[in-house]
Design an enzyme around this catalytic site. Structure first.
Site, mmCIF file in Angstrom:
data_model
loop_
_atom_site.group_PDB
_atom_site.id
_atom_site.type_symbol
_atom_site.label_atom_id
_atom_site.label_comp_id
_atom_site.label_asym_id
_atom_site.label_seq_id
_atom_site.Cartn_x
_atom_site.Cartn_y
_atom_site.Cartn_z
ATOM 1 N N PHE A 1 0.809 -1.216 0.000
ATOM 2 C CA PHE A 1 0.000 0.000 0.000
ATOM 3 C C PHE A 1 0.844 1.269 0.000
ATOM 4 O O PHE A 1 0.406 2.314 0.471
ATOM 5 C CB PHE A 1 -0.963 0.014 1.194
ATOM 6 C CG PHE A 1 -1.727 -1.263 1.377
ATOM 7 C CD1 PHE A 1 -2.540 -1.747 0.357
ATOM 8 C CD2 PHE A 1 -1.632 -2.000 2.544
ATOM 9 C CE1 PHE A 1 -3.243 -2.937 0.504
ATOM 10 C CE2 PHE A 1 -2.327 -3.186 2.704
ATOM 11 C CZ PHE A 1 -3.136 -3.652 1.682
ATOM 12 N N ILE B 1 2.851 -7.448 -5.332
ATOM 13 C CA ILE B 1 2.583 -7.224 -3.910
ATOM 14 C C ILE B 1 1.203 -7.758 -3.508
ATOM 15 O O ILE B 1 0.601 -7.295 -2.544
ATOM 16 C CB ILE B 1 2.721 -5.736 -3.554
ATOM 17 C CG1 ILE B 1 1.762 -4.877 -4.389
ATOM 18 C CG2 ILE B 1 4.145 -5.274 -3.780
ATOM 19 C CD1 ILE B 1 1.747 -3.409 -3.984
ATOM 20 N N GLY B 2 0.730 -8.747 -4.277
ATOM 21 C CA GLY B 2 -0.575 -9.324 -4.016
ATOM 22 C C GLY B 2 -1.628 -8.870 -4.999
ATOM 23 O O GLY B 2 -2.795 -9.259 -4.888
ATOM 24 N N THR B 3 -1.222 -8.064 -5.974
ATOM 25 C CA THR B 3 -2.173 -7.521 -6.944
ATOM 26 C C THR B 3 -2.472 -8.471 -8.087
ATOM 27 O O THR B 3 -3.440 -8.262 -8.822
ATOM 28 C CB THR B 3 -1.616 -6.221 -7.536
ATOM 29 O OG1 THR B 3 -0.346 -6.494 -8.142
ATOM 30 C CG2 THR B 3 -1.424 -5.165 -6.451
ATOM 31 N N LEU C 1 -7.745 -5.638 -18.189
ATOM 32 C CA LEU C 1 -6.950 -6.748 -18.722
ATOM 33 C C LEU C 1 -7.329 -8.090 -18.111
ATOM 34 O O LEU C 1 -7.176 -9.122 -18.755
ATOM 35 C CB LEU C 1 -5.463 -6.462 -18.486
ATOM 36 C CG LEU C 1 -4.949 -5.129 -19.037
ATOM 37 C CD1 LEU C 1 -3.456 -4.992 -18.792
ATOM 38 C CD2 LEU C 1 -5.273 -5.001 -20.520
ATOM 39 N N ASN C 2 -7.781 -8.070 -16.860
ATOM 40 C CA ASN C 2 -8.198 -9.302 -16.199
ATOM 41 C C ASN C 2 -9.329 -8.946 -15.244
ATOM 42 O O ASN C 2 -9.088 -8.378 -14.176
ATOM 43 C CB ASN C 2 -7.032 -9.947 -15.449
ATOM 44 C CG ASN C 2 -7.407 -11.283 -14.813
ATOM 45 O OD1 ASN C 2 -8.460 -11.433 -14.218
ATOM 46 N ND2 ASN C 2 -6.519 -12.259 -14.926
ATOM 47 N N GLN D 1 -8.939 -5.723 -6.969
ATOM 48 C CA GLN D 1 -8.218 -4.502 -6.630
ATOM 49 C C GLN D 1 -9.173 -3.354 -6.313
ATOM 50 O O GLN D 1 -8.969 -2.599 -5.365
ATOM 51 C CB GLN D 1 -7.296 -4.108 -7.781
ATOM 52 C CG GLN D 1 -6.014 -4.906 -7.830
ATOM 53 C CD GLN D 1 -5.150 -4.636 -6.613
ATOM 54 O OE1 GLN D 1 -4.602 -3.566 -6.450
ATOM 55 N NE2 GLN D 1 -5.048 -5.621 -5.737
ATOM 56 N N GLY E 1 -5.039 0.256 -9.043
ATOM 57 C CA GLY E 1 -4.674 -0.082 -7.667
ATOM 58 C C GLY E 1 -5.120 0.921 -6.625
ATOM 59 O O GLY E 1 -5.335 0.561 -5.475
ATOM 60 N N GLU E 2 -5.266 2.198 -7.018
ATOM 61 C CA GLU E 2 -5.533 3.232 -6.015
ATOM 62 C C GLU E 2 -6.860 3.955 -6.190
ATOM 63 O O GLU E 2 -7.410 4.491 -5.222
ATOM 64 C CB GLU E 2 -4.380 4.245 -6.029
ATOM 65 C CG GLU E 2 -3.112 3.637 -5.453
ATOM 66 C CD GLU E 2 -1.846 4.405 -5.796
ATOM 67 O OE1 GLU E 2 -1.327 5.111 -4.914
ATOM 68 O OE2 GLU E 2 -1.372 4.286 -6.942
#
Length: 703
Positions: free
Chosen positions: A237, A463-465, A586-587, A594, A660-661
């Site tokens: 994070f 990082i887990g993403t 993309l996925n 996320q 991610g954010e």
């Protein structure tokens, strides 16, 4: 054969659920025994360490050494003074590393660390509490990511004075802590080779290449002689986005005792010296005409930094790009306090800044008697308000309208306190989300093997993403093969150099390089068989620098429905919906994960997360996950993230934007706005705690 756009399962899923995925603390250098290092944090807030008596510790079983500033190895220069671990006697904040014990077992190291007799000289007085009018505040030269500290257009002061409708209030957010599941950890091992002294580091980091460079500088070794491995990282994070003191301490301790050393920070230390989100104060003043057309936006911010490293979040920067207005002023002021340095935390700047702005917009809508969605849509800009540059794509109105339809916004009653369900008041709120779309230069290597498989390498960090999964998909599409023919290698600074995982730019940056390497390889090998490995290396530096002059941004809209207990003030978030415009997804499986994770982050920000500075002893008084609350499954009842179809070919070859954010930008505002709609209580100082509601709630609601 297309892989992108499909919900491919995580490549490492079986390893993680089966317990065979190795995180940093699980690692053991081949053929070596790892010993343990436990640090001692300063028990004063400001002063100096006059001496360390390690006599008792050195007599204890298993103890190999005690380090403090009187005997620690000397380090090279660094722009980050917090990495100068044990280099001098000065104590700048409570919890700063002042000594460390290395022992055979972690239990022996802890016991010996507790036996150290440290002589402190406490300085008179310290200041670790920020307030909006703090006398030490000043205007920095720039803020995070190189943005200007101040920006203005037109005559904002005059426009506020003459506006038909004005909302002018202060909003605040407290210190918040990243709290990843995996605490910061490092294992370091030195070896003497024909190429000189080499350092291998296993580190829980978002930036293997960055840690490599910092450690090379600090320990005066060639960068090629430092290898940083981060195969699996249990969350970051932003708190693991740069080199942290644990990595320096591990390398220092390993050199000190001549053996591989493991450092695993206790949870309390992750509140002390690895970074946190600064508390913020935001004055937002909005002026509009009688029709709800914004004429002026003012966003003035105050935050804190440490006295040893200046870090200033770009709290008001996002405000410059959202609404169409003739007059605008955004400013940043910062006060240097006796604290550890704030750092990045998921959507630094945007998260607290958009909370303040979107809360003020909701207030203006209420004052004007307008629907909050209508107010936002009528103030949509045609170009970036800050620069006049065209957007590469902008679908704000679409996400607002789709979200309103899907969420059932028409059922919202605009009069606060109108909807009651038993002993609870029910309300809905909405807020916009935005986050810049960035791409950094990266490199990657693609290798075709004679057996028909492919190896693709990039020093990225998952990082887990799900980065290793989506990068595999990008490679497979560029190679025009099935994904199971691609082996993706990442998490190692020995691989082609790459930027860290941060700024929601990881997939865009790494994926650009992977796509370029794989596309070039496919063109080189053609369609026939090969009898030896063939490789293609790609560097996207020139591509990124040649990008067209457009403003690139992702957008979204958050919707929340809350129920507020009229007796206790407890807020329950019954539903959350996020609708996003983030380019090509993309996925879908990874994207939804996320985005929902970010929205949950915002729920914690809205209702519970709050670091308490200890004005008597320094540091934070709630440096644990029992007293610092983060959301659990029970707090997340009905939450969904969706997206619209958006085509943007100006970002990267995949057409994707970062995700991610943006999920936690605006989500806290949507919840706070829903609380107002439910109760008529406007909480401008996060978190929205029950006591703040109870003390302001109209007593008639308890009848």
């Amino acid at each position: 054969m297309t892989s992108l756009g499909t919900a491919h399962a995580r490549i490492e899923a079986q390893d993680k659920v089966g317990g065979t995925a190795h995180y940093t603390a699980d690692r053991v250098p081949p053929g070596q025994q790892v010993v343990h290092c436990v640090h001692v944090g300063a028990q004063i807030n400001v002063g100096r360490v006059a001496g360390v008596d390690d006599g008792a510790a050195m007599q204890m079983p298993g103890v190999l050494g005690v380090m403090w500033h009187g005997n620690a190895p000397r380090l090279g220069e660094s722009e980050d003074a917090e990495l100068h671990v044990l280099q001098g006697p000065d104590v700048h904040y409570r919890g700063q590393i002042v000594a460390a014990v290395i022992a055979i077992s972690v239990e022996q190291a802890r016991a010996a660390a507790e036996s150290l007799d440290i002589d402190y000289e406490q300085a008179e007085g310290f200041d670790n509490v920020l307030h909006a009018t703090h006398p030490a505040r000043y205007t920095p030269e720039e803020v995070n990511a190189g943005f200007p500290a101040e920006a203005r257009r037109g005559d904002p002061e005059g426009a506020i004075a003459n506006a038909h409708h004005v909302v002018d209030n202060w909003y605040s957010t407290p210190a918040m802590h990243n709290a990843p599941m995996e605490p910061h950890a490092t294992i370091a091992s030195w070896e003497q080779t024909d190429d000189g002294e080499t350092l291998t580091v296993w580190d829980s980091t978002q930036a293997p290449s960055g840690v490599q460079g910092d450690l090379a500088t600090l320990f005066d070794v060639e960068s090629d002689n430092v290898r940083v491995i981060a195969e699996h990282v249990g969350g970051g994070f932003g708190g693991k986005g740069s080199t942290r003191p644990n990595a320096v301490l591990a390398a220092m301790a390993a050199r000190f005792v001549g053996r591989p050393v493991r450092v695993v920070l206790p949870r309390s230390a992750t509140f002390a010296f690895v970074g946190y989100r600064t508390p913020t104060f935001s004055r937002v003043a909005l002026g509009a005409d009688g029709e709800g057309n914004l004429e002026v936006v003012v966003h003035d911010t105050v935050q804190q930094t440490s006295k040893i490293v200046e870090f200033v979040e770009q709290t008001a920067e996002a405000t410059r790009h959202i609404y169409d207005t003739e007059h605008i002023r955004t400013t940043h002021e910062v006060a240097a306090l006796d604290v550890s340095t704030p750092r990045w935390m998921r959507a630094p700047g945007e998260s607290p800044g958009i909370y303040a702005l979107e809360s003020a917009v909701d207030e203006l809508a209420h004052e004007l008697g307008l629907d909050p969605i209508d107010l936002r849509t009528r103030n949509e800009p045609d170009v970036d308000p800050a620069t006049g540059t065209a957007f590469s794509s902008r679908n704000v109105v679409s996400v607002l309208r789709q979200g309103a339809d899907q969420f059932g916004w028409e059922r919202r009653d605009p009069t606060p306190g109108s909807i009651r369900r038993g002993r609870t008041l029910v309300g809905m709120g909405v807020a916009l989300a935005s986050y810049p779309t960035m791409t950094s230069p990266s490199t990657a290597l693609a290798v075709a093997q004679p057996d028909g498989s492919f190896d693709v390498s990039v020093a990225a960090s998952d990082i887990g993403t799900g980065a290793r999964t989506v990068l595999t998909q990008i490679a497979a599409d560029a190679l025009q093969v099935q994904a199971d023919r691609v082996r993706l290698h990442l998490g190692d600074s020995a691989l082609p150099k790459a930027p860290g995982a941060g700024g929601s730019a990881g997939t865009s940056s790494w994926g650009f390089a992977v796509h370029k390497a794989c596309e070039g390889l496919r063109e080189n090998i053609g369609s026939g068989p090969i009898d030896r490995p063939v490789e293609h290396f790609a560097d996207t530096t020139a591509d990124v620098e040649a990008a067209s002059d457009l403003h690139r941004e992702a957008f979204g809209a958050h919707f929340a429905e809350v129920a507020v207990d009229v007796d206790t003030g407890e807020v329950t978030v019954d539903r959350m919906l996020g609708v996003f415009a983030v380019g090509k997804v993309l996925n879908p499986r990874l994207a939804r994960s996320q985005l929902i994770g970010g929205m949950t982050f915002g729920l914690g920000m809205a209702l519970m997360e709050e670091g308490h500075p200890d004005a008597q002893y320094g540091g934070f008084g709630n440096e644990n996950l029992a007293d610092y609350h983060v959301p659990s499954h029970a707090d997340v009842r009905d939450i969904e993230a969706v997206w619209i179809e958006e085509v943007d070919d100006n970002i990267n070859p995949m057409g994707s934007k970062g995700i991610g954010e943006i999920g936690n930008v605006g989500s806290a505002a949507a919840i706070a706005n829903a609380v107002f709609n439910a109760t008529g209580v406007r909480v401008r100082d996060l978190p929205v705690r029950p006591d703040k509601i109870v003390e302001q709630l109209d007593p008639r609601y308890r009848d």
